[in-house]
Write a protein that holds these residues in place. Structure first.
Motif, short mmCIF file in Angstrom:
data_model
loop_
_atom_site.label_atom_id
_atom_site.label_comp_id
_atom_site.label_asym_id
_atom_site.label_seq_id
_atom_site.Cartn_x
_atom_site.Cartn_y
_atom_site.Cartn_z
N UNK A 62 0.78 -1.17 0.15
CA UNK A 62 0.06 -0.11 -0.13
C UNK A 62 0.79 1.19 0.00
N UNK A 63 0.38 2.24 -0.59
CA UNK A 63 1.21 3.62 -0.76
C UNK A 63 0.78 4.24 0.69
N UNK A 64 -0.48 4.16 1.55
CA UNK A 64 -0.92 4.40 2.63
C UNK A 64 -2.05 3.85 3.37
N UNK A 75 -6.80 8.96 10.38
CA UNK A 75 -5.65 9.01 10.40
C UNK A 75 -5.00 8.57 9.22
N UNK A 76 -4.03 9.19 8.24
CA UNK A 76 -3.22 8.47 7.22
C UNK A 76 -2.10 8.15 7.71
N UNK A 83 12.08 5.72 5.22
CA UNK A 83 11.41 4.41 5.84
C UNK A 83 10.75 4.86 7.27
N UNK A 84 10.66 6.26 7.46
CA UNK A 84 10.08 6.67 8.69
C UNK A 84 8.71 7.07 8.55
N UNK A 85 7.89 6.41 9.66
CA UNK A 85 6.30 6.64 9.63
C UNK A 85 6.07 7.91 9.60
N UNK A 86 5.06 8.27 8.71
CA UNK A 86 4.45 9.82 8.56
C UNK A 86 2.90 9.74 8.99
N UNK A 87 2.47 10.39 9.70
CA UNK A 87 1.03 10.34 9.96
C UNK A 87 0.46 11.70 9.73
N UNK A 88 -0.87 11.63 9.28
CA UNK A 88 -1.46 12.90 8.84
C UNK A 88 -3.06 12.89 9.24
#
Length: 100
Positions: A62-64, A75-76, A83-88
């Motif tokens: 998955x892309x997201x 939350x996305x 490779x670090x997690x990002x949340x939005x």
């Protein structure tokens, strides 16, 4: 076993139905001879279920991902090039776009 003790059991596979959990209409199956129904294909495409399809989901890339927190906030989750997690946080206006 006489005829009165015989239970008639019918396999329910790839038939039109309403999902017992979500109410969504599509084609699916019943793992318990019609007690509950699990839709796998709908007009939106393939539906994966966390409880029954964990092995298949794990093979997908998955892309997201979109998660819902306990209070209903969406939350996305994605990763950057390191490779670090990002949340939005998904705002209400974006949430309506994602549902359509």
């Amino acid at each position: 076993m006489d005829n009165q003790e015989t239970l008639v059991q019918r396999a329910v596979i790839n038939e039109p139905m309403f999902d017992s959990k979500t109410g969504e209409f599509g084609k699916g199956y019943s793992p318990d001879y019609g007690q509950t129904f699990i839709v796998q294909e709908s007009v939106k495409g393939r539906i994966y279920h966390q409880e029954t399809d964990a092995g298949r989901i794990g093979e997908l890339i998955f892309d997201k991902l979109i998660f819902r927190s306990d209070d209903g906030t969406l939350w996305e989750l994605s990763v950057n090039n390191d490779g670090k997690p990002q949340t939005k946080k998904i705002e209400k206006s974006e949430e309506k776009e994602k549902e359509s």
